[in-house]
Motif scaffolding. Structure first.
Motif, short mmCIF file in Angstrom:
data_model
loop_
_atom_site.label_atom_id
_atom_site.label_comp_id
_atom_site.label_asym_id
_atom_site.label_seq_id
_atom_site.Cartn_x
_atom_site.Cartn_y
_atom_site.Cartn_z
N ALA A 1 1.01 -1.20 -0.03
CA ALA A 1 -0.20 -0.08 0.09
C ALA A 1 0.86 1.23 0.20
CB ALA A 1 -1.00 -0.14 1.25
N SER A 2 1.87 1.25 0.89
CA SER A 2 2.78 2.48 0.75
C SER A 2 3.58 2.56 -0.54
CB SER A 2 3.83 2.30 1.77
OG SER A 2 4.78 1.19 1.79
N ARG A 3 3.93 1.33 -1.21
CA ARG A 3 4.53 1.57 -2.59
C ARG A 3 3.24 2.12 -3.62
NH1 ARG A 3 7.16 -3.77 -4.30
NH2 ARG A 3 8.16 -3.45 -2.32
N TYR A 4 2.30 1.35 -3.85
CA TYR A 4 1.29 1.63 -4.77
C TYR A 4 0.25 2.65 -4.31
CZ TYR A 4 3.62 -2.46 -6.80
OH TYR A 4 4.31 -3.19 -7.71
N GLY A 5 0.14 3.10 -3.32
CA GLY A 5 -0.72 4.08 -2.92
C GLY A 5 -2.10 3.57 -2.90
N ASP A 6 -3.28 4.68 -2.92
CA ASP A 6 -4.73 4.38 -2.55
C ASP A 6 -5.25 4.08 -3.96
OD1 ASP A 6 -7.03 4.10 -1.03
OD2 ASP A 6 -7.45 6.12 -1.37
N SER A 7 -5.20 2.71 -4.29
CA SER A 7 -5.94 2.60 -5.66
C SER A 7 -7.14 1.60 -5.24
CB SER A 7 -5.19 1.91 -6.51
OG SER A 7 -4.58 0.61 -6.10
N THR A 8 -7.96 1.07 -5.96
CA THR A 8 -9.03 0.52 -6.03
C THR A 8 -8.38 -1.21 -5.68
OG1 THR A 8 -10.52 1.53 -7.26
CG2 THR A 8 -11.20 -0.50 -6.95
N ALA A 9 -7.56 -1.56 -6.40
CA ALA A 9 -6.95 -2.79 -6.20
C ALA A 9 -6.46 -2.91 -4.93
CB ALA A 9 -5.88 -3.19 -7.24
N MET A 10 -5.61 -1.79 -4.31
CA MET A 10 -5.00 -1.79 -2.96
C MET A 10 -5.80 -1.80 -1.85
SD MET A 10 -1.97 -2.46 -3.15
CE MET A 10 -1.96 -2.85 -1.44
N ARG A 11 -7.06 -0.93 -2.04
CA ARG A 11 -8.17 -0.80 -1.04
C ARG A 11 -8.83 -2.26 -0.91
NH1 ARG A 11 -9.29 4.06 -3.19
NH2 ARG A 11 -10.87 3.25 -4.61
N ARG A 12 -8.84 -3.11 -1.79
CA ARG A 12 -9.50 -4.34 -1.64
C ARG A 12 -8.68 -5.25 -1.04
NH1 ARG A 12 -10.92 -4.75 -6.91
NH2 ARG A 12 -8.71 -5.67 -7.46
N ILE A 13 -7.35 -5.24 -1.39
CA ILE A 13 -6.29 -6.35 -0.67
C ILE A 13 -6.20 -5.87 0.70
CG2 ILE A 13 -3.98 -6.85 -0.40
CD1 ILE A 13 -3.89 -6.47 -3.49
#
Length: 101
Positions: free
Chosen positions: A25-37
């Motif tokens: 999350a710190s690497r890829y930021g706040d995206s839909t995919a990261m929120r799901r994970i």
């Protein structure tokens, strides 16, 4: 769960998963995919916490009890209650059938 060790392993594994998810999350930021994970990891954490709560119930269902409580049994008489016992109780009518029948 047959032993506390298995629950401890689950806690260690979810701890590692959450660390990996935080790193991603710190690497890829706040995206839909990261929120799901992130949500999935939190859901798994909640499920494991719930499993901790239910562990004794699961053991009891298998006939295993780790806690032996010395409990005094209280006898309940088989006699009728006095007629004034139910005096101030409202009658809700007949019970509806259970949806599980």
């Amino acid at each position: 769960m047959s032993t506390t060790t298995e629950l401890d392993q689950l806690h260690e594994l979810i701890g590692g998963l959450r660390r990996c998810v935080s790193s991603l999350a710190s690497r890829y930021g706040d995206s839909t995919a990261m929120r799901r994970i992130v949500n999935d990891a939190e859901r798994i954490q909640n499920d494991i916490d719930r499993l901790d709560i239910d562990a004794e119930e699961l053991n009891l269902a298998r006939g295993v009890s780790h806690h032996h409580h010395n409990v005094e049994k209280i006898g309940i008489p088989d006699t009728q209650y006095a007629s004034d016992f139910w005096q101030d109780v409202d009658d809700d009518g007949p019970m509806s059938p259970s949806p599980f029948d």
